[in-house]
Design a protein around this motif. Structure first.
Motif, PDB file in Angstrom:
ATOM      1  N   ASN A 209       0.828  -1.210   0.000  1.00  0.00           N
ATOM      2  CA  ASN A 209       0.000   0.000   0.000  1.00  0.00           C
ATOM      3  C   ASN A 209       0.862   1.259   0.000  1.00  0.00           C
ATOM      4  N   TYR A 210       1.841   1.284   0.893  1.00  0.00           N
ATOM      5  CA  TYR A 210       2.618   2.521   1.035  1.00  0.00           C
ATOM      6  C   TYR A 210       3.493   2.785  -0.186  1.00  0.00           C
ATOM      7  N   LEU A 211       4.197   1.763  -0.644  1.00  0.00           N
ATOM      8  CA  LEU A 211       5.118   1.979  -1.756  1.00  0.00           C
ATOM      9  C   LEU A 211       4.387   2.181  -3.080  1.00  0.00           C
ATOM     10  N   SER A 212       3.256   1.516  -3.274  1.00  0.00           N
ATOM     11  CA  SER A 212       2.510   1.703  -4.521  1.00  0.00           C
ATOM     12  C   SER A 212       1.821   3.060  -4.569  1.00  0.00           C
ATOM     13  N   GLU A 213       1.441   3.587  -3.393  1.00  0.00           N
ATOM     14  CA  GLU A 213       0.793   4.892  -3.353  1.00  0.00           C
ATOM     15  C   GLU A 213       1.799   6.043  -3.340  1.00  0.00           C
ATOM     16  N   ASN A 214       3.094   5.721  -3.097  1.00  0.00           N
ATOM     17  CA  ASN A 214       4.148   6.751  -3.085  1.00  0.00           C
ATOM     18  C   ASN A 214       5.300   6.299  -3.973  1.00  0.00           C
ATOM     19  N   PRO A 215       5.080   6.246  -5.282  1.00  0.00           N
ATOM     20  CA  PRO A 215       6.114   5.703  -6.176  1.00  0.00           C
ATOM     21  C   PRO A 215       7.326   6.604  -6.351  1.00  0.00           C
ATOM     22  N   THR A 216       7.231   7.876  -5.963  1.00  0.00           N
ATOM     23  CA  THR A 216       8.354   8.813  -6.183  1.00  0.00           C
ATOM     24  C   THR A 216       8.997   9.244  -4.869  1.00  0.00           C
ATOM     25  N   LEU A 217       9.111   8.323  -3.946  1.00  0.00           N
ATOM     26  CA  LEU A 217       9.744   8.644  -2.668  1.00  0.00           C
ATOM     27  C   LEU A 217      11.211   9.024  -2.890  1.00  0.00           C
TER      28      LEU A 217
ATOM     29  N   LEU B 280      11.298  -5.106  -3.477  1.00  0.00           N
ATOM     30  CA  LEU B 280      12.426  -5.303  -4.381  1.00  0.00           C
ATOM     31  C   LEU B 280      12.580  -4.110  -5.326  1.00  0.00           C
ATOM     32  N   ASN B 281      11.479  -3.600  -5.838  1.00  0.00           N
ATOM     33  CA  ASN B 281      11.538  -2.419  -6.715  1.00  0.00           C
ATOM     34  C   ASN B 281      12.034  -1.191  -5.954  1.00  0.00           C
ATOM     35  N   TYR B 282      11.623  -1.100  -4.683  1.00  0.00           N
ATOM     36  CA  TYR B 282      12.053   0.010  -3.828  1.00  0.00           C
ATOM     37  C   TYR B 282      13.577  -0.002  -3.664  1.00  0.00           C
ATOM     38  N   ALA B 283      14.153  -1.186  -3.410  1.00  0.00           N
ATOM     39  CA  ALA B 283      15.613  -1.296  -3.261  1.00  0.00           C
ATOM     40  C   ALA B 283      16.315  -1.081  -4.599  1.00  0.00           C
ATOM     41  N   LYS B 284      15.719  -1.587  -5.667  1.00  0.00           N
ATOM     42  CA  LYS B 284      16.332  -1.473  -6.990  1.00  0.00           C
ATOM     43  C   LYS B 284      16.503  -0.011  -7.399  1.00  0.00           C
ATOM     44  N   ARG B 285      15.597   0.863  -6.934  1.00  0.00           N
ATOM     45  CA  ARG B 285      15.661   2.287  -7.298  1.00  0.00           C
ATOM     46  C   ARG B 285      16.733   3.032  -6.519  1.00  0.00           C
ATOM     47  N   GLY B 286      17.455   2.380  -5.610  1.00  0.00           N
ATOM     48  CA  GLY B 286      18.535   3.041  -4.891  1.00  0.00           C
ATOM     49  C   GLY B 286      18.259   3.243  -3.412  1.00  0.00           C
ATOM     50  N   ASN B 287      17.239   2.570  -2.882  1.00  0.00           N
ATOM     51  CA  ASN B 287      16.903   2.673  -1.460  1.00  0.00           C
ATOM     52  C   ASN B 287      17.463   1.480  -0.693  1.00  0.00           C
TER      53      ASN B 287
ATOM     54  N   ARG C 100       3.409 -11.876  -1.917  1.00  0.00           N
ATOM     55  CA  ARG C 100       4.107 -11.672  -3.178  1.00  0.00           C
ATOM     56  C   ARG C 100       4.064 -10.209  -3.623  1.00  0.00           C
ATOM     57  N   ASN C 101       2.915  -9.542  -3.409  1.00  0.00           N
ATOM     58  CA  ASN C 101       2.798  -8.136  -3.813  1.00  0.00           C
ATOM     59  C   ASN C 101       3.716  -7.242  -2.977  1.00  0.00           C
ATOM     60  N   ASP C 102       3.768  -7.503  -1.660  1.00  0.00           N
ATOM     61  CA  ASP C 102       4.672  -6.740  -0.790  1.00  0.00           C
ATOM     62  C   ASP C 102       6.122  -6.926  -1.232  1.00  0.00           C
ATOM     63  N   GLN C 103       6.475  -8.174  -1.514  1.00  0.00           N
ATOM     64  CA  GLN C 103       7.860  -8.471  -1.892  1.00  0.00           C
ATOM     65  C   GLN C 103       8.233  -7.779  -3.201  1.00  0.00           C
ATOM     66  N   LYS C 104       7.331  -7.787  -4.160  1.00  0.00           N
ATOM     67  CA  LYS C 104       7.614  -7.143  -5.439  1.00  0.00           C
ATOM     68  C   LYS C 104       7.869  -5.649  -5.261  1.00  0.00           C
TER      69      LYS C 104
ATOM     70  N   ASP D  61      11.052 -17.627   2.070  1.00  0.00           N
ATOM     71  CA  ASP D  61      11.974 -18.375   1.206  1.00  0.00           C
ATOM     72  C   ASP D  61      12.136 -17.699  -0.150  1.00  0.00           C
ATOM     73  N   THR D  62      11.035 -17.141  -0.671  1.00  0.00           N
ATOM     74  CA  THR D  62      11.124 -16.514  -1.998  1.00  0.00           C
ATOM     75  C   THR D  62      12.035 -15.289  -1.980  1.00  0.00           C
ATOM     76  N   LEU D  63      12.020 -14.552  -0.874  1.00  0.00           N
ATOM     77  CA  LEU D  63      12.856 -13.354  -0.786  1.00  0.00           C
ATOM     78  C   LEU D  63      14.341 -13.714  -0.707  1.00  0.00           C
ATOM     79  N   VAL D  64      14.694 -14.609   0.224  1.00  0.00           N
ATOM     80  CA  VAL D  64      16.115 -14.950   0.391  1.00  0.00           C
ATOM     81  C   VAL D  64      16.648 -15.688  -0.837  1.00  0.00           C
ATOM     82  N   LYS D  65      15.780 -16.435  -1.522  1.00  0.00           N
ATOM     83  CA  LYS D  65      16.219 -17.104  -2.745  1.00  0.00           C
ATOM     84  C   LYS D  65      16.537 -16.071  -3.821  1.00  0.00           C
TER      85      LYS D  65
END
Length: 395
Positions: free
Chosen positions: A70-78, A101-108, A94-98, A119-123
């Motif tokens: 909810n928070y990251l999808s509603e604030n995509p330009t943090l 991951l996108n949040y970290a990929k952008r430099g956070n 799965r939605n939270d994890q996605k 397991d899906t996250l650590v894998k």
């Protein structure tokens, strides 16, 4: 003042004294590991949360009580920031994890301190979060940072932790080990992901009040968080306290957070349920008590007899009284009266317990009244007394 008053006052004083004792006695320490930033109990994180402004040079610290998605999808330009999680189990879908991951990929940066990870996250990150066999638990295991500038002479011991959690690294090219235990097993990792990084820490108890306040271990939490860059911080409380903050809680949510009120609420519900089961039924109107029907046949015979006696019809009176007597014997003793013989007399004597002579005299006069065509007044009175005496004696 009578003895009952003394007992009443004694009982009242006992109840009041017990209530005061319960109210003022020291409350036992709550050792529940809540990891909540509102709790001052040993395994809450209030001290660590209040430490954040010092670690991040007074950057803004925001507490979040909404799901990650909810928070990251509603604030995509943090702006670039740090997202911190401290909990026992890092359970996300799965939605939270996605989104994370996108949040970290952008430099956070994402800091997660937990015992259990999805397991899906650590894998995805190329590691395995594992546990040793329970037989190998070690509460005296020494932990320390890899960086010599941060490591402490003698290391850190967290006696409340069983020392079984550690990481296995599958993709070492993106992983930096920040802390290990005395068995040389990684317990704190930095994993590059896109332009940002994940900081995985499997010793959340070290960030609780119990270890963040004593001088021997207080700097462990500070040093662990200091690996994050100085950026605004988002501290997650949704995984521990749920969606609503203190200023958004309804009365029922507040009741559920207070054990005494929660018990009172359940007792009220239980009482209402009992009332609905037992007192809520349709109330039946009061059934009036009816008197037992009286046998007025004897009174009727007496009335008719008096009428016939006044008319001088002695035979008719005798016949009515004899018929009523035989009916009484049939109903009361269950004997047949169509034939008055020796067997009948024997059965009646056995049933009534009266002397044979009295029974034989009664039926002798009955036989005489039946044979006589014109019964005298004296004979009628004698028969009447015999029959009434029989009624009285067999009651």
């Amino acid at each position: 003042m009578n003895w009952r008053s003394y007992y009443f006052w004694f009982l009242l004083l006992t109840v009041v004294a017990y209530g005061l004792f319960e109210y003022y006695r020291p409350k036992p320490i709550d050792w529940t590991p809540t990891y909540s930033n509102k709790d001052k109990i040993p395994f809450g994180t209030k001290a660590t949360y209040e430490l954040l402004p010092d670690v991040f040079k007074n950057e803004k610290v925001t507490q979040l009580r909404v799901p990650i998605y909810n928070y990251l999808s509603e604030n995509p330009t943090l702006p670039k920031s740090n997202y911190i999680f401290v909990c026992r189990e890092f359970t996300i879908d799965r939605n939270d994890q996605k989104q994370l991951l996108n949040y970290a990929k952008r430099g956070n940066n994402v800091f997660i301190s937990a015992y259990y990870f999805p397991d899906t996250l650590v894998k995805t990150l190329g590691i395995i979060a594992t546990l040793k066999d329970p037989m190998l638990r070690d509460t005296a295991l020494v932990m320390n940072f890899v960086n010599p500038a941060l490591s402490k002479k003698g290391g850190y011991v967290f006696a409340q932790d069983d020392g079984r959690n550690y990481f296995l690294i599958k993709k070492p090219e993106n992983v930096t080990i920040l802390a290990k235990n005395a068995r040389n097993e990684p317990i704190f990792l930095k994993i590059k992901y896109g332009k940002g990084a994940f900081y995985l820490h499997n010793l959340p108890l070290a960030l609780t009040n119990y270890y963040a306040l004593p001088s021997k271990t207080s700097d462990f939490a500070f040093k662990s968080l200091s690996y994050l860059p100085v950026l605004p911080v988002y501290w997650d409380e949704y995984l521990k306290q749920g969606r609503f903050g203190d200023d958004e809680q309804s009365i029922f949510r507040y009741i559920m957070t207070q054990p005494p009120l929660t018990w009172a609420y359940y007792l009220i519900l239980f009482g209402l349920l009992l009332y609905a089961i037992f007192a809520g039924k349709r109330t039946q109107r009061v059934i009036p008590v009816l008197p037992v029907p009286k046998n007025t046949s004897l009174e009727f015979v007496q009335t008719i007899g008096k009428m016939y006696f006044q008319q001088g019809d002695h035979d008719n009176i005798a016949e009515k009284k004899i018929q009523h007597l035989l009916l009484y014997i049939r109903e009361r003793f269950g004997l047949r009266t169509h034939e008055i013989d020796k067997e009948f007399i024997d059965d009646l004597i056995q049933k009534t317990g009266l002397p044979r002579m009295d029974i034989e005299l009664l039926f002798s006069e009955i036989a005489h009244a039946k044979r006589t065509t014109s019964l005298s007044e004296f004979a009628l009175l004698s028969l009447h007394h015999r029959i009434e005496d029989f009624y009285e004696r067999v009651k």
